[in-house]
Design an enzyme around this catalytic site. Sequence first.
Site, PDB file in Angstrom:
ATOM      1  N   HIS A  17     -56.837  51.278 -34.918  1.00 26.44           N
ATOM      2  CA  HIS A  17     -56.245  50.043 -35.447  1.00 26.44           C
ATOM      3  C   HIS A  17     -56.757  48.799 -34.734  1.00 26.44           C
ATOM      4  O   HIS A  17     -56.597  47.688 -35.239  1.00 26.44           O
ATOM      5  CB  HIS A  17     -54.716  50.102 -35.339  1.00 26.44           C
ATOM      6  CG  HIS A  17     -54.111  51.077 -36.301  1.00 26.44           C
ATOM      7  ND1 HIS A  17     -53.457  50.691 -37.442  1.00 26.44           N
ATOM      8  CD2 HIS A  17     -54.099  52.422 -36.321  1.00 26.44           C
ATOM      9  CE1 HIS A  17     -53.049  51.753 -38.109  1.00 26.44           C
ATOM     10  NE2 HIS A  17     -53.422  52.829 -37.441  1.00 26.44           N
ATOM     11  N   ASP A  23     -58.839  40.536 -32.917  1.00 24.82           N
ATOM     12  CA  ASP A  23     -57.768  41.311 -33.544  1.00 24.82           C
ATOM     13  C   ASP A  23     -58.394  42.387 -34.416  1.00 24.82           C
ATOM     14  O   ASP A  23     -59.398  42.114 -35.094  1.00 24.82           O
ATOM     15  CB  ASP A  23     -56.935  40.371 -34.444  1.00 24.82           C
ATOM     16  CG  ASP A  23     -55.446  40.660 -34.377  1.00 24.82           C
ATOM     17  OD1 ASP A  23     -55.084  41.812 -34.135  1.00 24.82           O
ATOM     18  OD2 ASP A  23     -54.661  39.714 -34.581  1.00 24.82           O
TER      19      ASP A  23
HETATM   20  C1  GDG Z   1     -52.136  46.134 -34.561  1.00 31.76           C
HETATM   21  C2  GDG Z   1     -53.507  45.444 -34.384  1.00 31.76           C
HETATM   22  C3  GDG Z   1     -53.764  45.432 -36.867  1.00 31.76           C
HETATM   23  C4  GDG Z   1     -44.308  39.991 -36.677  1.00 31.76           C
HETATM   24  N1  GDG Z   1     -43.271  39.237 -36.324  1.00 31.76           N
HETATM   25  C5  GDG Z   1     -42.187  39.739 -36.906  1.00 31.76           C
HETATM   26  C6  GDG Z   1     -42.572  40.832 -37.655  1.00 31.76           C
HETATM   27  N2  GDG Z   1     -43.877  40.976 -37.490  1.00 31.76           N
HETATM   28  C7  GDG Z   1     -44.713  42.008 -38.133  1.00 31.76           C
HETATM   29  C8  GDG Z   1     -45.663  41.351 -39.104  1.00 31.76           C
HETATM   30  C9  GDG Z   1     -46.826  42.340 -39.156  1.00 31.76           C
HETATM   31  C10 GDG Z   1     -46.766  42.999 -37.771  1.00 31.76           C
HETATM   32  O1  GDG Z   1     -45.524  42.652 -37.170  1.00 31.76           O
HETATM   33  C11 GDG Z   1     -47.874  42.494 -36.849  1.00 31.76           C
HETATM   34  O2  GDG Z   1     -49.086  43.054 -37.264  1.00 31.76           O
HETATM   35  P1  GDG Z   1     -50.501  42.457 -36.838  1.00 31.76           P
HETATM   36  O3  GDG Z   1     -51.532  43.137 -37.632  1.00 31.76           O
HETATM   37  O4  GDG Z   1     -50.487  40.990 -37.049  1.00 31.76           O
HETATM   38  O5  GDG Z   1     -50.657  42.719 -35.273  1.00 31.76           O
HETATM   39  P2  GDG Z   1     -50.392  43.926 -34.191  1.00 31.76           P
HETATM   40  O6  GDG Z   1     -48.943  44.150 -33.983  1.00 31.76           O
HETATM   41  O7  GDG Z   1     -51.147  43.525 -32.963  1.00 31.76           O
HETATM   42  O8  GDG Z   1     -51.036  45.248 -34.849  1.00 31.76           O
HETATM   43  C12 GDG Z   1     -53.793  44.575 -35.594  1.00 31.76           C
HETATM   44  C13 GDG Z   1     -52.488  46.243 -36.943  1.00 31.76           C
HETATM   45  O9  GDG Z   1     -52.273  46.995 -35.737  1.00 31.76           O
HETATM   46  C14 GDG Z   1     -52.525  47.230 -38.127  1.00 31.76           C
HETATM   47  O10 GDG Z   1     -53.628  48.065 -38.058  1.00 31.76           O
HETATM   48  O11 GDG Z   1     -53.819  44.566 -37.984  1.00 31.76           O
HETATM   49  O12 GDG Z   1     -55.066  43.972 -35.463  1.00 31.76           O
HETATM   50  O13 GDG Z   1     -53.506  44.649 -33.193  1.00 31.76           O
HETATM   51  O14 GDG Z   1     -46.593  43.316 -40.126  1.00 31.76           O
HETATM   52  O15 GDG Z   1     -44.980  41.173 -40.311  1.00 31.76           O
HETATM   53  N3  GDG Z   1     -41.713  41.549 -38.396  1.00 31.76           N
HETATM   54  C15 GDG Z   1     -40.403  41.159 -38.378  1.00 31.76           C
HETATM   55  N4  GDG Z   1     -39.960  40.106 -37.640  1.00 31.76           N
HETATM   56  C16 GDG Z   1     -40.804  39.373 -36.889  1.00 31.76           C
HETATM   57  O16 GDG Z   1     -40.387  38.428 -36.223  1.00 31.76           O
HETATM   58  N5  GDG Z   1     -39.517  41.840 -39.133  1.00 31.76           N
END
Ligand code: GDG
Length: 505
Positions: free
Chosen positions: A181, A394
């Site tokens: 990921h 990322d």
């Molecule tokens: C890893 C990789 C890759 C965020 N704030 C809240 C909340 N979120 C949810 C978002 C999104 C998730 O968290 C964050 O996903 P990201 O992809 O932006 O980042 P990572 O957590 O670092 O994820 C990344 C991912 O894995 C998938 O393969 O894209 O690059 O680092 O879904 O919506 N959800 C809620 N409240 C919040 O305040 N409910």
Amino acid sequence: MAGYDGREVNEHGADQIRRLVVVSNRLPVVLSKSAGGWRSEPGSGGLVTAIAPVLRNRGGLWIGWPGTAGREDLSGALDRATRDVGYSLVPVSLDKEEVDQYYRGFSNEIIWPLFHDLQTKCNFDPLYWDTYREVNRRFAEVTRDHTAPHDFIWVHDYHLMLTAQNLRALGTEARLGFFLHIPFPPLDIFVKLPWRREILRALLSYDLVGFQTLRDRRNFVQCLIALLPGTSVRGRGQVCQIESGERAIRSGAFPISIDSRQFESDSASHDVAESAWHIHENLPDRQIILGVDRMDYTKGITDRLRAFRRLLERHPEHRDEVTLVQVVVPSRRGIPGYESLKIEIEGLVGEINGQLTGPSGKVPIHYIYRALERTELLGYYRASEVALVTPLKDGMNLVAKEYCACSLEENGVLILSEFAGAAAELQRGALMVNPYDIAGVADALHKAVTMRPDERHRRMHQLRQSIKQHDIFWWVDSFLRASIERDLSSFPVVEDYVPGRRPAV
Ligand code: GDG
């Protein structure tokens, strides 16, 4: 023929696989202790949403650490959770020391910073490696005990890079897939890892190794060729064939996505509309620029705050017109670097607000340090005129895709880092920025808040089309197809992104 989510896919569709077994660091449930014992709630998020129907339809299972250190008896809670989710949940128990060394240590003090190109943040403690190997072996033993030769075992992420090698040593014949990921670093960074060859050899024990982008796969191949002489590669499309020593495996780029239809319909709900209305009601006559991130030094939050300050310094006319809402979700507390980052972010927010709050009393940055309820998060997505997504690096960044899916009126502007995996797919509609270039990000912000409605619409329409076309169900299906399909030429060429190159708009 029915596809993985129950929709139609082509006749080579991934449903030739009999049973799917998912292995990840964490089980997709949240356990909490109450007076009556352990309680469980199903996990949320795109990965669970996409994989759950496949597991349910084929009687599959999910293996992972339940998230509680120690050997507490969780069987009652997990049995209930299994009934609720409709597929089996199999725990891998870890004690506190193992969690400290395998999860906090090796995974999050070595692999996480190194794979995000931040080797100065790494703590290459050899003890971490020993425990990482031991815990990967434990995951393999539990997986071996619960699987059969016809299963497809899909292992997720950097915590479990050695699991296939252990499974092979234990005699497992099932097909094994791995998806990373996070980014895979270029050779000159990867080569600093003291266990570089061991990790590459272990990854070659999988039959299919998937990455988020072509860039990550290219880095992986480059490392194999340099560090394991005799490696050769065939094919340049989404999926290629790698031969190294005794092993012939496949490797592909599978950009993860979201359940865009679900985001679209949820964001159209009354509750989300009301939440968005309240957010704007409290910030009248202002454009909202939104940042949403886990607290992490890879997300570029401090540089982003500096870019916003520069926007207001260079364009005082925006001071009463725009507000940055920065949501930071607490994450990985107790790991070195995360506490000091919080102090740095909060110091900077205070400094900028102190410097730039004018007589109108309008505060430039609204800082929120907590996880939002989903309705509130979607409310912010809908209410915000601009999303500022500027990670230093990322794997993908799902926030960028979620923001677009929720921009129902197609009038939001996405500012996106060149170093997010999402750059490859979203480069045409987004305003692309180098997150280290504070003046460049400030310029992009100015462009975004002054963009004409027709350009906003054209760009956002393009972004939404691309996300709808490649949603999370496409992702699951293409990964599983890549492990079974004979003809690799049927896989499309996925888009690449070269930082610095100007995308054709
Ligand atoms: C890893 C990789 C890759 C965020 N704030 C809240 C909340 N979120 C949810 C978002 C999104 C998730 O968290 C964050 O996903 P990201 O992809 O932006 O980042 P990572 O957590 O670092 O994820 C990344 C991912 O894995 C998938 O393969 O894209 O690059 O680092 O879904 O919506 N959800 C809620 N409240 C919040 O305040 N409910």
